[in-house]
Each structure stands twice: as C-alpha cells, then as structure tokens.
Design an enzyme around this catalytic site. Sequence first.
Site, PDB file in Angstrom:
ATOM      1  N   SER A  85     -16.241  -5.114  -8.962  1.00  0.00           N
ATOM      2  CA  SER A  85     -17.360  -4.336  -8.434  1.00  0.00           C
ATOM      3  C   SER A  85     -18.595  -4.568  -9.282  1.00  0.00           C
ATOM      4  O   SER A  85     -18.492  -4.837 -10.488  1.00  0.00           O
ATOM      5  CB  SER A  85     -17.017  -2.842  -8.443  1.00  0.00           C
ATOM      6  OG  SER A  85     -18.147  -2.051  -8.116  1.00  0.00           O
TER       7      SER A  85
ATOM      8  N   VAL B  37     -20.414  -1.175  -0.001  1.00  0.00           N
ATOM      9  CA  VAL B  37     -19.704  -1.596   1.206  1.00  0.00           C
ATOM     10  C   VAL B  37     -19.380  -0.359   2.018  1.00  0.00           C
ATOM     11  O   VAL B  37     -18.908   0.647   1.462  1.00  0.00           O
ATOM     12  CB  VAL B  37     -18.408  -2.357   0.869  1.00  0.00           C
ATOM     13  CG1 VAL B  37     -17.732  -2.864   2.140  1.00  0.00           C
ATOM     14  CG2 VAL B  37     -18.688  -3.509  -0.088  1.00  0.00           C
TER      15      VAL B  37
ATOM     16  N   ASP C 203       0.857  -1.192   0.000  1.00  0.00           N
ATOM     17  CA  ASP C 203       0.000   0.000   0.000  1.00  0.00           C
ATOM     18  C   ASP C 203       0.889   1.236   0.000  1.00  0.00           C
ATOM     19  O   ASP C 203       1.976   1.226   0.580  1.00  0.00           O
ATOM     20  CB  ASP C 203      -0.908   0.002   1.232  1.00  0.00           C
ATOM     21  CG  ASP C 203      -2.165   0.838   1.038  1.00  0.00           C
ATOM     22  OD1 ASP C 203      -2.054   1.974   0.528  1.00  0.00           O
ATOM     23  OD2 ASP C 203      -3.267   0.368   1.392  1.00  0.00           O
TER      24      ASP C 203
ATOM     25  N   TYR D 142     -13.974   4.466 -13.451  1.00  0.00           N
ATOM     26  CA  TYR D 142     -13.964   3.414 -12.422  1.00  0.00           C
ATOM     27  C   TYR D 142     -14.738   2.190 -12.901  1.00  0.00           C
ATOM     28  O   TYR D 142     -14.265   1.051 -12.784  1.00  0.00           O
ATOM     29  CB  TYR D 142     -14.579   3.969 -11.139  1.00  0.00           C
ATOM     30  CG  TYR D 142     -14.682   2.979  -9.999  1.00  0.00           C
ATOM     31  CD1 TYR D 142     -13.615   2.788  -9.126  1.00  0.00           C
ATOM     32  CD2 TYR D 142     -15.860   2.257  -9.789  1.00  0.00           C
ATOM     33  CE1 TYR D 142     -13.708   1.888  -8.067  1.00  0.00           C
ATOM     34  CE2 TYR D 142     -15.963   1.352  -8.744  1.00  0.00           C
ATOM     35  CZ  TYR D 142     -14.891   1.184  -7.884  1.00  0.00           C
ATOM     36  OH  TYR D 142     -14.998   0.279  -6.840  1.00  0.00           O
TER      37      TYR D 142
ATOM     38  N   ASP E   6       3.345   1.242  -4.728  1.00  0.00           N
ATOM     39  CA  ASP E   6       2.286   1.761  -5.578  1.00  0.00           C
ATOM     40  C   ASP E   6       2.074   0.750  -6.700  1.00  0.00           C
ATOM     41  O   ASP E   6       2.973   0.518  -7.515  1.00  0.00           O
ATOM     42  CB  ASP E   6       2.702   3.116  -6.150  1.00  0.00           C
ATOM     43  CG  ASP E   6       1.615   3.784  -6.976  1.00  0.00           C
ATOM     44  OD1 ASP E   6       0.618   3.097  -7.330  1.00  0.00           O
ATOM     45  OD2 ASP E   6       1.750   4.983  -7.286  1.00  0.00           O
ATOM     46  N   VAL E   7       0.900   0.134  -6.762  1.00  0.00           N
ATOM     47  CA  VAL E   7       0.664  -0.918  -7.750  1.00  0.00           C
ATOM     48  C   VAL E   7       0.708  -0.391  -9.176  1.00  0.00           C
ATOM     49  O   VAL E   7       0.827  -1.170 -10.127  1.00  0.00           O
ATOM     50  CB  VAL E   7      -0.677  -1.639  -7.500  1.00  0.00           C
ATOM     51  CG1 VAL E   7      -0.643  -2.398  -6.189  1.00  0.00           C
ATOM     52  CG2 VAL E   7      -1.850  -0.657  -7.560  1.00  0.00           C
TER      53      VAL E   7
ATOM     54  N   ASN F 267      -6.321  -5.717  -4.532  1.00  0.00           N
ATOM     55  CA  ASN F 267      -7.453  -4.994  -3.965  1.00  0.00           C
ATOM     56  C   ASN F 267      -7.330  -3.480  -4.088  1.00  0.00           C
ATOM     57  O   ASN F 267      -8.342  -2.778  -4.045  1.00  0.00           O
ATOM     58  CB  ASN F 267      -7.623  -5.376  -2.492  1.00  0.00           C
ATOM     59  CG  ASN F 267      -8.591  -4.468  -1.766  1.00  0.00           C
ATOM     60  OD1 ASN F 267      -9.807  -4.568  -1.924  1.00  0.00           O
ATOM     61  ND2 ASN F 267      -8.055  -3.546  -0.959  1.00  0.00           N
TER      62      ASN F 267
ATOM     63  N   LYS G  78     -13.340  -1.801 -13.508  1.00  0.00           N
ATOM     64  CA  LYS G  78     -13.847  -2.969 -12.797  1.00  0.00           C
ATOM     65  C   LYS G  78     -14.370  -4.034 -13.765  1.00  0.00           C
ATOM     66  O   LYS G  78     -14.241  -5.237 -13.497  1.00  0.00           O
ATOM     67  CB  LYS G  78     -14.937  -2.548 -11.806  1.00  0.00           C
ATOM     68  CG  LYS G  78     -14.400  -1.691 -10.660  1.00  0.00           C
ATOM     69  CD  LYS G  78     -13.258  -2.377  -9.918  1.00  0.00           C
ATOM     70  CE  LYS G  78     -12.781  -1.582  -8.719  1.00  0.00           C
ATOM     71  NZ  LYS G  78     -11.699  -2.263  -7.970  1.00  0.00           N
TER      72      LYS G  78
END
Length: 251
Positions: free
Chosen positions: A127, A172, A32, A140, A48-49, A75, A144
């Site tokens: 998502s 969520v 993260d 976004y 950082d992915v 995630n 997903k």
Amino acid sequence: MRTVVISGASSGIGEATAARFHRAGDHVVNLDVRPPRPGSAVRWVPADVADWSATEQALADVHQERGRIDVVIANAGISVRHGVLDISEADARRVCDVNLLGVLGLWRAAARHMVRQGEGVLLATASVNGLRGYPFYADYNATKAGVVALCRTFALELSPHIRTACVSPGAVLTPMQEAEYTGDMLDEVNRRIPAGRHAAPEEIADAFFYLASPEARFLTGQELVIDGGETAGATTSAFGTATPSREPVMS
C-alpha cells in the site's frame, strides 16, 4: 494452465484478481476466512493466513492435487481506523498477524514448493500507506512497509528461479474502503488524487496479472505503485480528520 493461489479473494482486490486469472484460464484457489459471494467460479478453501500451519496444509493440498503451484498472491488484509493513543494490543497484533506475518507465512510455504519445481512467482498487496505517514493507521502502515521489505528480501534469496513483486495501491473503492469512510470522506480523498478518483479493484487486478506474466520475467524485488498520482507530489494525505472508528473490517 497455471495454478494460482490468492489469499483474501472473497471480496475487493482479491476477488477482482481471482476473476482476472480465472478468465485467462488459470486454476485459481481462494484462501479466505469468509466464503465468496454466491456464484463465484473460483474454488474456495477456508483458511486464516495468520495460522501458518493451516496455510501450509492448504498449499500442500493444492500442490498434491495440481502437481505444482505457479503463482501465489498474498492479498488478505485488515485495517482498524484508530488513533495511535487508542490502539489496543489485540487490534495491533491481529493486524500484524494477518497483514505482515500472513504474507511471510504464505510466501514461505509457497516458496518451498516453488524451489523444488524450479520456478514460481510470489506477489503481495502492499500500500502507499507504507510509503507515507497516514494518520489513524499506524499498525496497518507499518505492516505494509514490511511487505515491501519482505518482497526485496525474498527476491535476493530466491532469484533467479522465483520472482517476487508487490503492488502498492492508493485509494481503491473496495468494501473495506466504503466501510471505513463516509461519502464526504471519499470525496475528500478524490480531491487529493490527481486522477480525481479511486481506482477500481479491476485495475489493481490487471497489475497483478501483468506481474505474473512472462512479460514481467525480468522484474523482481520491486514495488509497483498504482495510486493515480497521489504520491507524485510528495505530499501527505491526511485522509480526513473525522473521529476514527474502532470497528475492524476485512479487505
């Protein structure tokens, strides 16, 4: 003891998932950009992915230390609430770099270790936004939907030794959700969910734990939707009509 790597595990779904695997006795590593909350028992590796080389190095270090990588959960994710006419190139590229290319880069790096060891599980957070049209989240939503496509493709190429799956949550109650929605907007969402509420992050964490377990050994290339019945009626949730905020938030 399994070695489990989770990106974006400093808060929200990732934090709950890391805690779930840790309680089961697994060695969990959190990738993260932000540190975890004080008192976290999970090892944090700043990464950082969106930076594939940094992700590859982080996994190489974990593999060298542990000797294997059993489960990797992609995630990490961000969203920016904005209308399609107001999306900036910088925002859209960052959302895609983290939410989609970040999954591809992390899975690619992990799969190379898993292929050599002959087994492994690749999981990701998708998502329901990738299943339906939701206003104010065009970039976004597209990322997903892309995660689900990656899940299927990796399964076809890497089976039978490496399994893949993704979890597609509905609403969520995470810090990201609370940062983007007012109390009235959250209530509006709840009214559109047959279960009458948001999911708790721990409920999504339980799904990831199951997917990584031997009980799910015949499950690969699949999307597990956990939305309290939100998409069961094939209706589109508008998620409010308030003026969108352009402030980026992290999951």
